[in-house]
Write an enzyme that holds these catalytic residues in place. Structure first.
Site, mmCIF file in Angstrom:
data_model
loop_
_atom_site.group_PDB
_atom_site.id
_atom_site.type_symbol
_atom_site.label_atom_id
_atom_site.label_comp_id
_atom_site.label_asym_id
_atom_site.label_seq_id
_atom_site.Cartn_x
_atom_site.Cartn_y
_atom_site.Cartn_z
ATOM 1 N N GLU A 24 0.843 -1.195 0.000
ATOM 2 C CA GLU A 24 0.000 0.000 0.000
ATOM 3 C C GLU A 24 0.875 1.240 0.000
ATOM 4 O OE1 GLU A 24 -3.999 -0.209 2.548
ATOM 5 O OE2 GLU A 24 -2.178 -0.446 3.716
ATOM 6 N N ASP A 33 -4.264 1.871 5.504
ATOM 7 C CA ASP A 33 -5.306 1.254 6.341
ATOM 8 C C ASP A 33 -5.235 -0.272 6.373
ATOM 9 O OD1 ASP A 33 -6.346 2.007 3.533
ATOM 10 O OD2 ASP A 33 -7.622 0.344 4.147
ATOM 11 N N SER A 80 -0.570 -3.942 -11.819
ATOM 12 C CA SER A 80 -2.030 -4.085 -11.855
ATOM 13 C C SER A 80 -2.754 -3.242 -12.901
ATOM 14 C CB SER A 80 -2.604 -3.795 -10.466
ATOM 15 O OG SER A 80 -2.131 -2.554 -9.990
HETATM 16 C C1 LIG Z 1 -8.307 -1.187 -8.137
HETATM 17 C C2 LIG Z 1 -6.849 -1.176 -8.368
HETATM 18 C C3 LIG Z 1 -5.944 -1.612 -7.381
HETATM 19 C C4 LIG Z 1 -6.390 -2.081 -6.012
HETATM 20 O O1 LIG Z 1 -7.196 -3.223 -6.126
HETATM 21 P P1 LIG Z 1 -8.114 -3.692 -4.900
HETATM 22 O O2 LIG Z 1 -8.774 -4.924 -5.363
HETATM 23 O O3 LIG Z 1 -9.068 -2.574 -4.599
HETATM 24 O O4 LIG Z 1 -7.186 -3.910 -3.756
HETATM 25 C C5 LIG Z 1 -4.595 -1.623 -7.695
HETATM 26 N N1 LIG Z 1 -4.147 -1.214 -8.894
HETATM 27 C C6 LIG Z 1 -4.984 -0.788 -9.859
HETATM 28 C C7 LIG Z 1 -4.420 -0.368 -11.150
HETATM 29 C C8 LIG Z 1 -6.365 -0.757 -9.632
HETATM 30 O O5 LIG Z 1 -7.199 -0.332 -10.595
#
Ligand SMILES: *Cc1c(COP(=O)(O)O)cnc(C)c1O
Length: 320
Positions: free
Chosen positions: A202, A208, A302
Site C-alpha cells: 500500500e 489502512d 495491476s
Molecule cells: C483497483 C486497483 C488496485 C487495487 O485493487 P483492490 O482490489 O481494490 O485492492 C490496484 N491497482 C490498480 C491499477 C487498480 O485499478
C-alpha cells in the site's frame, strides 16, 4: 470467503475473453533489486487494468432478467471502466455514479463504452446513497469494486496464470486498495504454490490495510491523497479482510517518492506504461521495503491507466 472452486470457475468464464497477459523480465532490474523478477503485465489487460476480470466474472453470474435491467457501480476509476466495457460486450445497460468533480477523461471513457453517467455532488450526498437509490428505484444490480466473491475470484485469475506460466515463485507482491486483487491472488497462491509468500503493498499515505493486518481489526483512512489513485479506498471489506488475514503473509507500505520513481523506471527502462497503483510492487523492491535477495519474485503490475498530466509530473519529479 471466496473459494478456489469459484476462482477456477472464473478462469473458465474469462477464457478467451480476458487477455492472458504476458510476463516480462529484465536483467537490469534483477541486478538493481538483487532478485529474479517476473512482471505480470495487467497494464496490458482489457481496459488497461485487472479489474476487467472481476467485472466480467461478476456480471456473467447474473441471471438474464437481472442483466437486462442493468448494472450500476459508483467507482469512477478502473472498476467503472471495467463495468462499462463489460456492459458493452454483453449488450446490457450500465450506470456509473460519478462525482461532479470527476475528470472529463474518465467520463468520456465510460460514455465511450455506452455507460450512462449519473452525476452526484459529493458535498450533498454520498455516492453509495446514489447507487443504493438506483438499485431501489430501477432494480439495477450493484457490482461492488472488491468486497464480493465473484469479483475476488475474477481478480485472482491473474495470479493463477502467473503461477502456471512461471513455476516456483518464492514471493508474490500485489498492490492493495480494497484488497480484492490481493485476496484473489493469495487464494490462487495458496492452492497452486502453497510455499510462495504473498505480500500486499500500500502507499504509506493510505496504509489502512497494513494497519488492519497488524491490529486484527479493520482500520480506516480518510480521503488519502496518494498519487496511487487505484488504492484510495477507505478500508478493506469484511470478505477481503478475512482472506488477507487467512492467506497473506505480510503487508508493507511505500512512500510517494518511491512510487513516482518506480513508474518512471518502468516507463523509461522497461518501456512499460504503468499507473502509480500498478507500480507499488516495484516501488517496494526498489526502495528496499521488501528484500528478496536471490529469490524468484512475481510482481503484479495491476494497471496502466495514467493520464498525460500525471505522467508528465512523474517524469519531472522521479529520480533517474
Ligand atoms: C483497483 C486497483 C488496485 C487495487 O485493487 P483492490 O482490489 O481494490 O485492492 C490496484 N491497482 C490498480 C491499477 C487498480 O485499478
Amino acid at each position: 470467503m471466496t473459494t478456489f472452486e469459484q476462482l477456477q470457475d472464473a478462469r473458465r468464464i474469462l477464457e478467451g475473453v480476458a487477455h492472458h497477459t504476458p510476463v516480462t523480465t529484465s536483467r537490469t532490474l534483477d541486478d538493481i533489486v538483487g532478485c529474479q523478477v517476473f512482471l505480470k503485465c495487467e497494464n496490458l489487460q482489457r481496459i488497461g487494468a485487472f479489474k476487467f476480470r472481476g467485472a466480467y466474472n461478476s456480471v456473467s453470474h447474473l441471471d438474464p432478467q437481472t442483466r437486462a435491467r442493468g448494472v450500476v457501480t459508483h467507482s469512477s476509476g478502473n472498476h467503472g471502466q471495467a463495468i462499462s466495457k463489460v456492459g458493452q460486450l454483453m449488450g446490457i445497460p450500465t450506470t456509473i455514479v460519478m462525482p461532479t468533480t470527476a475528470p472529463v477523461t474518465k467520463r468520456a471513457a465510460a460514455e465511450g463504452y455506452g455507460a450512462t453517467i449519473v452525476e452526484h455532488d459529493p458535498k450533498v450526498e454520498k455516492r453509495e446513497e446514489v447507487s443504493a437509490r438506483l438499485v431501489e428505484e430501477h432494480g439495477l444490480k450493484l457490482i461492488p469494486p472488491f468486497n464480493h466473491d465473484h469479483v475476488i475470484a475474477g481478480q485472482g485469475s491473474a495470479a493463477a496464470e502467473l503461477h502456471e506460466d512461471v513455476h516456483d515463485l518464492d514471493v508474490l507482491i500485489v498492490p492493495c486498495g480494497g484488497g480484492g486483487l490481493l485476496s484473489g491472488s493469495a487464494l490462487a497462491t495458496r492452492n497452486l504454490r502453497p510455499g510462495c509468500q504473498v505480500i500486499g503493498i500500500e502507499p504509506e499515505l493510505g496504509d489502512d490495510a497494513t494497519r488492519s493486518f497488524r491490529t486484527g481489526t479493520i482500520q480506516r483512512v480518510e480521503n488519502p491523497q496518494t498519487i496511487a489513485d487505484g488504492t484510495r479506498t477507505e478500508s478493506v471489506g469484511d470478505i477481503t479482510f478475512a482472506m488477507i488475514q487467512e492467506y497473506v503473509d505480510d503487508m508493507q507500505t511505500v512512500t510517494e517518492q518511491s512510487i513516482i520513481d518506480a513508474v518512471k523506471y518502468l516507463f523509461l527502462r522497461l518501456k512499460l506504461v504503468v499507473e502509480p497503483s500498478g507500480a507499488l510492487g516495484i516501488a517496494a523492491l526498489m526502495s528496499g521495503a521488501i528484500k528478496a535477495e536471490g529469490k524468484r519474485v512475481g510482481v503484479i503490475l495491476s494497471g496502466g491507466n495514467v493520464d498525460s498530466a500525471t505522467m508528465t509530473r512523474i517524469l519531472a519529479e522521479g529520480r533517474d
